[in-house]
Design a protein around this motif. Structure first.
Motif, PDB file in Angstrom:
ATOM      1  N   GLU A 110     -14.453  82.164  67.397  1.00  0.00           N
ATOM      2  CA  GLU A 110     -14.901  82.731  66.121  1.00  0.00           C
ATOM      3  C   GLU A 110     -13.679  83.082  65.274  1.00  0.00           C
ATOM      4  OE1 GLU A 110     -17.584  86.490  64.410  1.00  0.00           O
ATOM      5  OE2 GLU A 110     -17.211  86.260  66.555  1.00  0.00           O
ATOM      6  N   ILE A 111     -13.707  82.672  63.998  1.00  0.00           N
ATOM      7  CA  ILE A 111     -12.625  82.957  63.054  1.00  0.00           C
ATOM      8  C   ILE A 111     -13.241  83.637  61.842  1.00  0.00           C
ATOM      9  CG2 ILE A 111     -10.791  81.972  61.639  1.00  0.00           C
ATOM     10  CD1 ILE A 111     -10.784  79.571  63.568  1.00  0.00           C
ATOM     11  N   ASN A 112     -12.691  84.783  61.462  1.00  0.00           N
ATOM     12  CA  ASN A 112     -13.308  85.571  60.393  1.00  0.00           C
ATOM     13  C   ASN A 112     -12.250  86.091  59.419  1.00  0.00           C
ATOM     14  OD1 ASN A 112     -16.149  87.052  59.856  1.00  0.00           O
ATOM     15  ND2 ASN A 112     -14.491  88.439  59.276  1.00  0.00           N
ATOM     16  N   TYR A 113     -12.547  85.968  58.131  1.00  0.00           N
ATOM     17  CA  TYR A 113     -11.714  86.575  57.095  1.00  0.00           C
ATOM     18  C   TYR A 113     -12.610  87.421  56.196  1.00  0.00           C
ATOM     19  CZ  TYR A 113      -9.257  87.287  52.731  1.00  0.00           C
ATOM     20  OH  TYR A 113      -8.706  87.877  51.616  1.00  0.00           O
ATOM     21  N   ALA A 114     -12.147  88.629  55.856  1.00  0.00           N
ATOM     22  CA  ALA A 114     -12.906  89.512  54.977  1.00  0.00           C
ATOM     23  C   ALA A 114     -11.942  90.261  54.071  1.00  0.00           C
ATOM     24  CB  ALA A 114     -13.730  90.514  55.791  1.00  0.00           C
ATOM     25  N   ASN A 115     -12.389  90.566  52.848  1.00  0.00           N
ATOM     26  CA  ASN A 115     -11.551  91.349  51.940  1.00  0.00           C
ATOM     27  C   ASN A 115     -12.387  92.362  51.171  1.00  0.00           C
ATOM     28  OD1 ASN A 115     -12.714  90.007  49.680  1.00  0.00           O
ATOM     29  ND2 ASN A 115     -11.132  88.437  49.702  1.00  0.00           N
ATOM     30  N   TYR A 116     -11.663  93.228  50.459  1.00  0.00           N
ATOM     31  CA  TYR A 116     -12.287  94.247  49.614  1.00  0.00           C
ATOM     32  C   TYR A 116     -11.372  94.471  48.418  1.00  0.00           C
ATOM     33  CZ  TYR A 116     -13.611  98.795  47.768  1.00  0.00           C
ATOM     34  OH  TYR A 116     -13.973  99.811  46.927  1.00  0.00           O
ATOM     35  N   PHE A 117     -11.968  94.570  47.224  1.00  0.00           N
ATOM     36  CA  PHE A 117     -11.204  94.860  46.006  1.00  0.00           C
ATOM     37  C   PHE A 117     -11.978  95.894  45.203  1.00  0.00           C
ATOM     38  CE2 PHE A 117     -10.266  94.110  41.492  1.00  0.00           C
ATOM     39  CZ  PHE A 117      -8.887  94.275  41.509  1.00  0.00           C
ATOM     40  N   GLY A 118     -11.289  96.996  44.845  1.00  0.00           N
ATOM     41  CA  GLY A 118     -11.964  98.028  44.066  1.00  0.00           C
ATOM     42  C   GLY A 118     -10.995  99.079  43.570  1.00  0.00           C
ATOM     43  N   ASN A 119     -11.498  99.944  42.706  1.00  0.00           N
ATOM     44  CA  ASN A 119     -10.718 101.035  42.129  1.00  0.00           C
ATOM     45  C   ASN A 119     -10.933 102.289  42.965  1.00  0.00           C
ATOM     46  OD1 ASN A 119      -9.369 102.874  40.517  1.00  0.00           O
ATOM     47  ND2 ASN A 119     -10.977 102.960  38.946  1.00  0.00           N
ATOM     48  N   GLU A 120      -9.871 102.782  43.603  1.00  0.00           N
ATOM     49  CA  GLU A 120      -9.965 103.970  44.434  1.00  0.00           C
ATOM     50  C   GLU A 120      -9.451 105.218  43.720  1.00  0.00           C
ATOM     51  OE1 GLU A 120     -11.563 103.893  47.408  1.00  0.00           O
ATOM     52  OE2 GLU A 120     -11.984 101.868  46.646  1.00  0.00           O
ATOM     53  N   GLY A 121      -9.152 105.112  42.432  1.00  0.00           N
ATOM     54  CA  GLY A 121      -8.722 106.266  41.656  1.00  0.00           C
ATOM     55  C   GLY A 121      -9.907 106.995  41.047  1.00  0.00           C
ATOM     56  N   LEU A 122      -9.652 108.194  40.543  1.00  0.00           N
ATOM     57  CA  LEU A 122     -10.652 108.995  39.844  1.00  0.00           C
ATOM     58  C   LEU A 122     -10.284 109.050  38.371  1.00  0.00           C
ATOM     59  CD1 LEU A 122     -11.000 111.966  42.373  1.00  0.00           C
ATOM     60  CD2 LEU A 122     -12.407 109.908  42.218  1.00  0.00           C
ATOM     61  N   ASP A 123     -11.287 108.880  37.512  1.00  0.00           N
ATOM     62  CA  ASP A 123     -11.023 108.886  36.063  1.00  0.00           C
ATOM     63  C   ASP A 123     -10.171 110.083  35.665  1.00  0.00           C
ATOM     64  OD1 ASP A 123     -12.332 106.569  35.508  1.00  0.00           O
ATOM     65  OD2 ASP A 123     -14.143 107.494  34.716  1.00  0.00           O
ATOM     66  N   PRO A 124      -9.169 109.864  34.794  1.00  0.00           N
ATOM     67  CA  PRO A 124      -8.869 108.627  34.062  1.00  0.00           C
ATOM     68  C   PRO A 124      -7.820 107.740  34.748  1.00  0.00           C
ATOM     69  CG  PRO A 124      -7.570 110.398  33.175  1.00  0.00           C
ATOM     70  CD  PRO A 124      -8.373 111.001  34.301  1.00  0.00           C
ATOM     71  N   ILE A 125      -7.528 107.987  36.012  1.00  0.00           N
ATOM     72  CA  ILE A 125      -6.481 107.255  36.727  1.00  0.00           C
ATOM     73  C   ILE A 125      -7.094 106.060  37.442  1.00  0.00           C
ATOM     74  CG2 ILE A 125      -4.759 107.386  38.562  1.00  0.00           C
ATOM     75  CD1 ILE A 125      -4.520 110.374  37.930  1.00  0.00           C
ATOM     76  N   ARG A 126      -6.466 104.903  37.316  1.00  0.00           N
ATOM     77  CA  ARG A 126      -6.898 103.692  37.994  1.00  0.00           C
ATOM     78  C   ARG A 126      -5.944 103.384  39.141  1.00  0.00           C
ATOM     79  NH1 ARG A 126      -6.200  97.818  35.396  1.00  0.00           N
ATOM     80  NH2 ARG A 126      -4.106  98.256  36.199  1.00  0.00           N
ATOM     81  N   LEU A 127      -6.498 103.214  40.359  1.00  0.00           N
ATOM     82  CA  LEU A 127      -5.711 102.833  41.526  1.00  0.00           C
ATOM     83  C   LEU A 127      -6.425 101.671  42.212  1.00  0.00           C
ATOM     84  CD1 LEU A 127      -4.826 106.356  43.023  1.00  0.00           C
ATOM     85  CD2 LEU A 127      -3.309 104.849  41.732  1.00  0.00           C
ATOM     86  N   LEU A 128      -6.069 100.464  41.835  1.00  0.00           N
ATOM     87  CA  LEU A 128      -6.741  99.291  42.389  1.00  0.00           C
ATOM     88  C   LEU A 128      -6.268  99.022  43.817  1.00  0.00           C
ATOM     89  CD1 LEU A 128      -6.688  96.841  39.350  1.00  0.00           C
ATOM     90  CD2 LEU A 128      -8.585  98.274  40.153  1.00  0.00           C
ATOM     91  N   ARG A 129      -7.218  98.731  44.695  1.00  0.00           N
ATOM     92  CA  ARG A 129      -6.941  98.441  46.096  1.00  0.00           C
ATOM     93  C   ARG A 129      -7.397  97.028  46.422  1.00  0.00           C
ATOM     94  NH1 ARG A 129      -9.340 102.503  50.458  1.00  0.00           N
ATOM     95  NH2 ARG A 129      -7.631 103.734  49.545  1.00  0.00           N
ATOM     96  N   PHE A 130      -6.545  96.267  47.131  1.00  0.00           N
ATOM     97  CA  PHE A 130      -6.916  94.957  47.640  1.00  0.00           C
ATOM     98  C   PHE A 130      -6.604  94.941  49.126  1.00  0.00           C
ATOM     99  CE2 PHE A 130      -5.951  90.258  48.135  1.00  0.00           C
ATOM    100  CZ  PHE A 130      -7.300  89.899  48.184  1.00  0.00           C
TER     101      PHE A 130
END
Length: 317
Positions: free
Chosen positions: A172-192
Motif C-alpha cells: 500500500e502506498i499513500n500520499y495525503a496533504n492539507y492546506f489551510g489558514n491557521e492564523g486568527l483574523d487579521p493575521i494569516r498563517l498558511l500551512r501546507f
C-alpha cells in the motif's frame, strides 16, 4: 473498548505523560484510553455513521473543543453521487496517516509521533472516488486542522487531497496533504502539510515507513517547518502472538505543532497476544530521547530521556 496501565519511569508530578502524546497519556493509573459505541447504516445510495466515545484519548485530543464535542467520535451522512463517487459530510476519520484511534487496528500498542501530531479526524465535506480497483482518490474541505468547532476569529476552509494506491497484493502506498489558514483574523498563517507512507506485508512479516513534512508562514521572517519519520517492523510469531518494533524521529524546532520547540527520537517494542478474534492483550516498552532536558521529573527538574512501560487490553465486538 481499550483499557490500559502505563508506568512512566520519570514519575511526573501531574501524572501526565509527555504532552505530545494523546493516547495512553496517564501515568500509574488504570484507565480507559477509548470506549466507543458506533452505529453504521448503508444502503445502495445512502450511508451514515454515529459513534460516541469516552476515555483519555477524548480528554486530551479534544481538550480545546466544547464539552459536547468531546463525546462525539464520528458523525457523518453520505450520498452516492455516481457508481464510484461518494460525498460525505460531518466528523470523519482523516485521510492522513496509517493509524487510527482504534488501537487494535494498528501494529503497536501506542501511536507513532506522526499519528499523534497530525489529524486523527477532520470535520467538513469529503469526496471519495474509486478510480480503479486498486486506486482511490479523496478530496476534503474542512473546518481546519482537526477541529470540530472553529476557534473565534478563525476564517477560511482547509482543503486536503489523498491518493491511495495498492499496486500489488500486500503493498500500500499513500500520499495525503492539507492546506489551510491557521492564523486568527487579521493575521494569516498558511500551512501546507504532507504525509507519505508505504506499508508492505508478505507472509508473517510487515514493514511500514512513514514521513511527514509541514511548512507554515511565520509572523516575521522565513516560514517555519517541521518533519517526522517512522519505521516499523512486525512479525507474526504464531496464530496468537505478534512482535513489533518501531524507530522514529520528530523535529519541530519552532513549536508549530508541539506546545514548544522540540526534537525527539523514539524506540519501542511490543508483544501482542490475540486471545480470540475480538480480544487483544498488549505489552510495550517505549523510550524517548531529546538533545535537551524536556521531560518532566519530580520536583520541577527535567531529563533528556523518558521511558515507559504500558499494558493494554482491548475488546471489539
Amino acid at each position: 473498548m481499550e483499557t490500559y496501565y502505563a508506568y512512566d519511569f520519570n514519575q511526573p508530578d501531574d501524572q501526565n505523560r509527555p504532552d505530545f502524546l494523546y493516547n495512553f497519556s496517564r501515568h500509574n493509573e488504570l484507565s480507559f484510553n477509548l470506549a466507543m459505541l458506533k452505529v453504521a447504516y448503508e444502503s445502495d445510495g445512502i450511508r451514515a455513521n454515529l459513534a460516541l466515545m469516552a476515555g483519555t484519548y477524548a480528554q486530551f485530543n479534544l481538550a480545546d473543543e466544547p464539552t459536547w464535542a468531546q463525546f462525539v467520535n464520528e458523525a457523518s451522512l453520505g450520498i452516492k453521487l455516481h457508481e464510484k463517487l461518494w460525498l460525505d459530510v460531518g466528523i470523519m476519520p482523516s485521510h492522513i496517516g496509517f493509524e487510527s484511534w482504534i488501537g487494535a487496528e494498528g501494529w503497536h500498542l501506542s501511536r507513532s509521533l506522526l499519528a499523534e501530531n497530525s489529524p486523527y479526524f477532520l470535520t467538513g465535506a469529503r469526496l471519495t472516488y474509486a478510480l480503479k480497483d486498486n486506486l482511490d482518490l479523496t478530496l476534503w474541505a474542512t473546518n481546519g486542522w482537526q477541529n470540530v468547532q472553529r476557534a473565534e476569529r478563525s476564517r477560511g476552509i482547509g482543503i486536503g487531497l489523498g491518493i491511495n494506491h495498492r499496486p500489488i497484493e500486500g503493498l500500500e502506498i499513500n500520499y495525503a496533504n492539507y492546506f489551510g489558514n491557521e492564523g486568527l483574523d487579521p493575521i494569516r498563517l498558511l500551512r501546507f502539510f504532507n504525509n507519505f507512507y508505504t506499508q508492505y506485508q508478505i507472509g508473517a512479516w510487515g514493514l511500514t515507513f512513514g514521513a511527514d513534512y509541514g511548512i507554515q508562514e511565520a509572523y516575521f521572517g522565513n516560514p517555519n517547518n517541521w518533519y517526522g519519520l517512522t519505521l516499523s517492523l512486525r512479525r507474526e510469531v504464531s496464530d496468537k502472538f505478534f512482535l513489533a518494533g518501531r524507530a522514529e524521529h520528530y523535529s519541530d524546532p519552532r513549536g508549530i505543532i508541539l506546545s514548544r520547540g522540540l526534537e525527539v527520537s523514539g524506540l519501542s517494542c511490543n508483544l501482542d497476544y490475540r486471545y480470540n478474534a475480538t480480544t487483544l492483550f498488549r505489552l510495550e516498552g517505549r523510550q524517548f530521547i531529546s538533545p535537551r532536558g524536556v521531560f518532566s521529573l519530580p520536583g520541577g527538574t527535567f531529563s533528556k530521556g523518558n521511558t515507559a512501560v504500558t499494558a493494554s487490553f482491548s475488546l471489539n465486538f
